[in-house]
Scaffold this active site. Structure first.
Site, mmCIF file in Angstrom:
data_model
loop_
_atom_site.group_PDB
_atom_site.id
_atom_site.type_symbol
_atom_site.label_atom_id
_atom_site.label_comp_id
_atom_site.label_asym_id
_atom_site.label_seq_id
_atom_site.Cartn_x
_atom_site.Cartn_y
_atom_site.Cartn_z
ATOM 1 N N SER A 86 -9.868 -0.961 7.293
ATOM 2 C CA SER A 86 -9.203 -0.767 6.004
ATOM 3 C C SER A 86 -8.364 -1.942 5.516
ATOM 4 O O SER A 86 -7.809 -1.880 4.423
ATOM 5 C CB SER A 86 -8.345 0.502 6.039
ATOM 6 O OG SER A 86 -9.170 1.633 5.933
ATOM 7 N N LYS A 89 0.848 -1.180 0.000
ATOM 8 C CA LYS A 89 0.000 0.000 0.000
ATOM 9 C C LYS A 89 0.892 1.241 0.000
ATOM 10 O O LYS A 89 1.919 1.275 0.689
ATOM 11 C CB LYS A 89 -0.896 -0.028 1.237
ATOM 12 C CG LYS A 89 -1.924 1.073 1.356
ATOM 13 C CD LYS A 89 -2.767 0.831 2.603
ATOM 14 C CE LYS A 89 -3.830 1.885 2.821
ATOM 15 N NZ LYS A 89 -4.630 1.589 4.041
ATOM 16 N N SER A 145 -9.519 1.742 2.987
ATOM 17 C CA SER A 145 -8.429 2.492 2.362
ATOM 18 C C SER A 145 -7.428 1.610 1.630
ATOM 19 O O SER A 145 -6.760 2.069 0.715
ATOM 20 C CB SER A 145 -7.706 3.352 3.401
ATOM 21 O OG SER A 145 -6.961 2.598 4.301
#
Length: 529
Positions: free
Chosen positions: A221, A116, A197
């Site tokens: 998330s 990420k 997210s």
């Protein structure tokens, strides 16, 4: 460059090439499920192939780079990748040499991983948190997560798009959108949302663009993008994995965690990521149970004799989800578990205390992170970031930055308001919450649907959640695992299994036994909706 994957077969005349399978890059995105099953590679399959000399690490990395070209950029264009590592093939070549000399670095030697893009890497990739304000930002060192993956032999293939600033910038946000990376699409039905997210991390694993992705979670998330993308996600106890070098929201709730297509792969990666790090005080908890190998918990009989609490406060949010949950409970009971219905796990008011704590910690955490980037960084404070967004033509196009502005107004972490909310948050989610409920019913874990099926992405009105169960474990800082439990009109839905602090091994045992008994995971078909 054509990066098609081939098997290397040795013979008396030397090496010859024969196809391992139909190249991913020559497949059409709407190929059938049976055709696509052979793309569902695992860590064990890759490591066995390397050991047998069937193919090289460079071949594998080439294949995944081709898949990114064909699926993420072209084809259905799910847009889960924000940038590809330009040195991925060079890294693979080095790892091939090491492996051929008998010097495997660790359990993930030669395994492609996507991070990420709020996880620092000290290489030729930026770390942006999805923000245009951080384009060009090169951290001065690897995050602890990146360093440990490299030490274990993983190839950091790319950075994943995310909901900007980990979905804590402003109200009415759309999950999967960032000013720098644009919108990530759900690979099951392309007009549906990726949730949470760690959107690009979830979509990239679902689309078989990598074996493992690393996500981060403050509240939902990891588990939410895992459920909507039909994969396994492990949100560990806060402190099991160092947050050093990760763009923060809340030091009380933030954690990184593995996202994979199987519990086994997620468990292998989890063991690689655990450590004690002086740069992250949460990892120094002497009461912690920290393993370097969580595969010891992979027991197909692991549900026998387990007592599971079912949080029924999630019911009636979505009828089809309730039906899947009822079937899941039947499957759990068939495997020997006892299921006890719970009215609720924590009081809803705890969320208000958590939100205020997050605002205080966000301000402190972001300012500390910007300082870590050195004097050359163009953004040096939360105040600078807010001003940048006001001047940018893209950042505030769809939603504003209320959370950044609210955080800026907060004081220090010694303020009485912060300390009172922190104490109430921990007491309500732990001693008067998960710990109390589990002790009262002698539970091994608590279960609930992770979320509802993915909603249609709406950049005007923002997200449209129907069901969710991430908050109890997230606010407490306790572990949570989500595993696929079925589909609703082509969209995957997961079941969450969570419990007390440092109980990852037990949760993995339960999750693995359920996964092996049901095998709900199916590859996406990239439907247009």
């Amino acid at each position: 460059m054509n990066r098609r994957l081939f098997i290397f077969q040795s013979g008396s005349a030397g090496l010859s090439l024969t196809p391992l399978f139909i190249s991913a890059c020559s497949r059409r995105a709407n190929s059938t499920s049976s055709e696509r099953q052979e793309e569902e590679l695992t860590i064990k399959q890759l490591r066995d192939g390397y050991t047998q000399g069937s193919y090289s690490i460079k071949d594998i990395i080439s294949m995944y780079l081709d898949r990114i070209d064909q699926i993420d950029v072209n084809g259905p264009a799910i847009n889960s990748i924000i940038q590809v590592n330009p040195d991925a093939l060079k890294i693979a070549e080095v790892l091939d040499i090491e492996f051929s000399e008998g010097n495997a670095r660790g359990p993930m030697h030669g395994i492609p991983v996507i991070l990420k893009d709020n996880i620092d890497t000290h290489d030729k990739m930026d770390t942006t948190a999805g923000s245009r304000a951080l384009v060009g930002s090169r951290p001065l060192q690897d995050s602890a997560v990146a360093a440990q993956l490299r030490a274990a032999g993983a190839v950091i293939l790319a950075k994943a798009n995310l909901s900007e600033w980990a979905n804590f910038r402003g109200e009415m946000s759309t999950s999967g959108w960032s000013g720098h990376g644009g919108l990530t699409k759900n690979p099951y039905i392309l007009d549906r949302n990726t949730c949470g997210s760690s959107a690009g991390s979830g979509a990239s694993v679902a689309a078989n663009l990598t074996i493992i992705a690393i996500g981060t979670e403050t509240n939902g998330s990891i588990v939410c993008p895992s459920t909507t993308n039909g994969i396994v996600g492990i949100k560990p106890t806060v402190g099991l994995i160092s947050r050093s070098g990760i763009v923060p929201i809340s030091s009380s709730q933030d954690t990184a965690g593995p996202m994979a297509r199987t519990v086994t792969d997620a468990a292998i990666c989890l063991g690689v990521l655990t450590n004690r790090d002086d740069a992250d005080q949460k990892t120094l908890d002497q009461s912690a149970t920290i393993l370097k190998d969580y595969t010891v918990a992979l027991n197909s009989e692991g549900l026998r004799g387990k007592r599971l609490g079912y949080d029924t406060s999630t019911r009636d949010g979505h009828k089809a989800v309730d039906q899947l949950m009822d079937r899941a409970i039947m499957d759990l009971k068939k495997q020997g578990a006892e299921v006890i219905e719970l009215e609720r796990v924590i009081e809803g008011s705890i969320g208000r205390h958590s939100f205020n704590v997050m605002l205080y910690e966000y301000k402190q955490g972001l300012n500390d992170y910007f300082a870590s980037l050195g004097s050359a960084a163009k953004i040096k404070s939360l105040k600078d970031l807010i001003e940048y967004n006001k001047q940018d033509k893209v950042e505030l196009e769809f939603f504003q930055q209320e959370y950044l502005e609210m955080a800026q107004e907060k004081g220090s972490l010694t303020d009485p308001e912060y300390l009172e909310d922190l104490a109430k948050m921990h007491r309500g989610s732990r001693g008067d919450g998960i710990d109390k409920v589990m002790a009262a019913h002698q539970l091994d874990a608590i279960i609930a649907p992770t979320g509802g099926p993915a909603w249609k992405t709406d950049l005007i009105n923002g997200d449209n959640f129907s069901v969710g169960s991430s908050s109890p474990a997230a606010i407490a800082g306790y572990p949570n695992i989500t595993v696929p439990m079925g589909f609703i009109k082509g969209l995957p839905v997961g079941i969450s299994i969570y419990g007390g602090a440092w109980t990852e091994a037990k949760l993995i045992e339960i999750a693995y036994a359920y996964e092996q008994a049901t095998l709900h995971r199916k590859p996406p078909k990239y439907l247009k909706g």
